[in-house]
Design a protein around this motif. Structure first.
Motif, PDB file in Angstrom:
ATOM      1  N   GLY A 125       0.828  -1.195   0.000  1.00 17.01           N
ATOM      2  CA  GLY A 125       0.000   0.000   0.000  1.00 17.01           C
ATOM      3  C   GLY A 125       0.859   1.241   0.000  1.00 17.01           C
ATOM      4  N   GLY A 126       0.253   2.353  -0.390  1.00 16.66           N
ATOM      5  CA  GLY A 126       0.995   3.595  -0.518  1.00 16.66           C
ATOM      6  C   GLY A 126       1.321   4.273   0.788  1.00 16.66           C
ATOM      7  N   PRO A 142      10.172  -6.870   0.213  1.00 20.31           N
ATOM      8  CA  PRO A 142      10.575  -5.628  -0.449  1.00 20.31           C
ATOM      9  C   PRO A 142       9.855  -5.356  -1.763  1.00 20.31           C
ATOM     10  N   ALA A 143       9.169  -6.356  -2.335  1.00 21.71           N
ATOM     11  CA  ALA A 143       8.382  -6.086  -3.529  1.00 21.71           C
ATOM     12  C   ALA A 143       7.288  -5.061  -3.252  1.00 21.71           C
ATOM     13  N   SER A 144       6.876  -4.940  -1.990  1.00 20.05           N
ATOM     14  CA  SER A 144       5.817  -3.998  -1.619  1.00 20.05           C
ATOM     15  C   SER A 144       6.242  -2.547  -1.765  1.00 20.05           C
ATOM     16  N   TYR A 145       7.543  -2.271  -1.841  1.00 14.42           N
ATOM     17  CA  TYR A 145       8.003  -0.888  -1.948  1.00 14.42           C
ATOM     18  C   TYR A 145       7.479  -0.203  -3.206  1.00 14.42           C
ATOM     19  N   SER A 146       7.169  -0.990  -4.238  1.00 18.20           N
ATOM     20  CA  SER A 146       6.707  -0.394  -5.498  1.00 18.20           C
ATOM     21  C   SER A 146       5.339   0.260  -5.369  1.00 18.20           C
ATOM     22  N   ALA A 147       4.616   0.011  -4.267  1.00 18.34           N
ATOM     23  CA  ALA A 147       3.273   0.553  -4.110  1.00 18.34           C
ATOM     24  C   ALA A 147       3.261   1.964  -3.545  1.00 18.34           C
TER      25      ALA A 147
END
Length: 459
Positions: A70-71, A79-84
């Motif tokens: 989430g933003g 760490p794939a979540s950082y793209s959000a």
């Protein structure tokens, strides 16, 4: 006359960036020299008690993380979540914990209160579909001090022995990572970390008779190495309001080329003079494990998020310093168990756009069960793995801002109850015993959301 300005002065962002780095640096030094939040004999084993590595958003959900993105969150566990991260947002996240623990080991029982700084992290968008995060997290914690007295020596009731055990230290993880949304449903990422810290364990054996010498045995090591973690998230829409996010992460196992030291000192009780000092040093004494984690999270609009994680850490394949059955100090595999953990948790937010404050509050819940990596003894008579389970609940409270509720600063509050059972073989009387621990932990976090890279127009 119309006048237009482009992006805000880059010096402002540079100053804020270095302010974030300073906060993380201060946090790292505080974490080294302040209390580490642990006071339990359970931390005698391995590198100590492993931290949950959770941030404020998921501490109330038992640390469930693999499918969360989430933003307005920083999720260092995948760490794939950082793209959000939002294109105009930079996040600062800080947290601390207060803990009240009760442990019972044989006839010993003790309460302890501790406070610790948990984490500090910073997250921003570096390019289109690319987010970057950096921060510090605890990896393990060690802290205990206890003793026994008046233990009668076998065959001689007039002589008694006393034991004193103490230990402190722990490992800390400073990381920087990036996440990239390579396709609309797929994001990948990595964390590169510097792992550092130390441990020190001491056992003192003294006797009621001054003619019998006292024995002090200690174990020390300084750790300095790297860690590499990779993450992937896949988004599968189900309907206009529903979706599922599958998350996977992998941590690289490798040798740790640091030394472990065992020393033995014999003291004369009458004169307090040192009679002898001996020591053993092991080179390349440690290894870090391969780690695997997988999780899935279900999203219903902006109201419900419910997830589950499975984690495996292959500690049984790692070398670690031990005293073998004949008393030699060696670095060997099999000194630790594989760690297994399953966790479920969720979050409910009635209406993020509501005019009513409590409709914008997020309510969280979770629970987990874990088999610890700690192996208190190598004796075949005690081969039951230490277990741990806990439940948690929490809230995320926005600090009201009527213009930007979504980007308002947030306070994360959570409470967690944990119970552990650790079977071990007493090195005092060689009997099978169990260390039982219960503790209540309150975590407080602050997430600050800054609007960066804003393009303003002045008419």
């Amino acid at each position: 006359m119309n006048r237009k300005s482009t992006y805000c002065n880059i010096n402002i962002y540079t100053a804020k960036f270095f302010f974030a780095l300073c906060c993380i640096f201060i946090a790292s030094n505080y974490d080294v020299y302040a209390q580490n939040g642990i006071n339990t004999p359970y931390s005698r084993y391995g590198f100590g008690i492993q931290a949950d590595r959770a941030n404020g958003f998921n501490k109330g959900m038992a640390g469930v993380a693999q499918g969360f993105r989430g933003g307005q969150i920083i999720n260092a566990q995948n760490p794939a979540s950082y793209s959000a991260v939002d294109s105009l947002t930079a996040l600062f996240d800080f947290g601390l914990s207060l803990q009240n623990g009760n442990y019972k080991m044989g006839d010993l029982q003790q309460n302890a209160k501790n406070t610790s700084l948990d984490y500090a992290s910073f997250h921003f968008r570096a390019a289109r579909h690319v987010g970057v995060a950096l921060g510090i997290l605890p990896y393990t914690n060690i802290g205990y001090s206890f003793n026994t007295s008046n233990e009668q020596l076998p065959g001689d009731e007039d002589k008694t022995s006393s034991y004193a055990f103490s230990g402190d230290g722990g490992l800390h993880q400073v990381f920087i990572g990036a996440g990239w949304q390579i396709l609309k449903p797929i994001s990948i990422g990595f964390n590169a970390s510097y792992l550092y810290g130390n441990y020190s364990h001491t056992m003192t054996n003294s006797f009621s008779q001054a003619a019998i010498s006292s024995l002090v045995r200690g174990y020390n090591a300084n750790i300095s190495t790297y860690m590499i973690d990779f993450g992937l998230q896949y988004i599968q829409p189900i309907s206009k309001k529903d979706k599922v996010v599958l998350g996977v992460s992998y941590g690289l196992g490798h040798d740790v080329k640091n030394r472990a030291i065992r020393y033995t000192e014999v003291y004369n009780n009458s004169s307090a003079a040192v009679e002898s000092i001996t020591g053993d040093t092991l080179k390349n004494a440690f290894q870090l494990p391969e780690t695997f984690a997988v999780g899935v999270t279900y999203y219903h609009s902006t109201k419900w998020k419910v997830g589950a994680d499975l984690e495996l850490q292959k500690w049984s394949e790692c070398r670690f310093p031990i005293e073998n059955t004949v008393g030699d100090y060696v670095s060997a595999t099999g000194a630790l168990y594989d760690k297994k953990r399953v966790a479920v948790g969720g979050e409910y937010t009635p209406n993020v756009n509501s005019q009513k404050y409590f409709n914008r509050v997020s309510y969280k819940f979770g629970g987990y069960y874990s088999e610890s990596y700690a192996r208190p003894t190598l004796e075949s008579g005690v081969d039951t793995k230490p277990t741990e389970f806990g439940i948690s609940a929490g809230v995320t409270l926005p600090i009201s801002n009527r213009h930007t509720w979504y980007n308002a600063p947030k306070i994360n509050l959570s409470v967690q109850w944990v119970h552990t059972d650790i079977p071990y073989l007493s090195n005092i009387n060689n009997a099978r015993q169990t260390l039982k621990e219960d503790y209540l932990k309150l975590s407080i976090g602050l997430t600050i959301s800054e609007r960066w890279f804003y393009k303003w127009k002045v008419e």
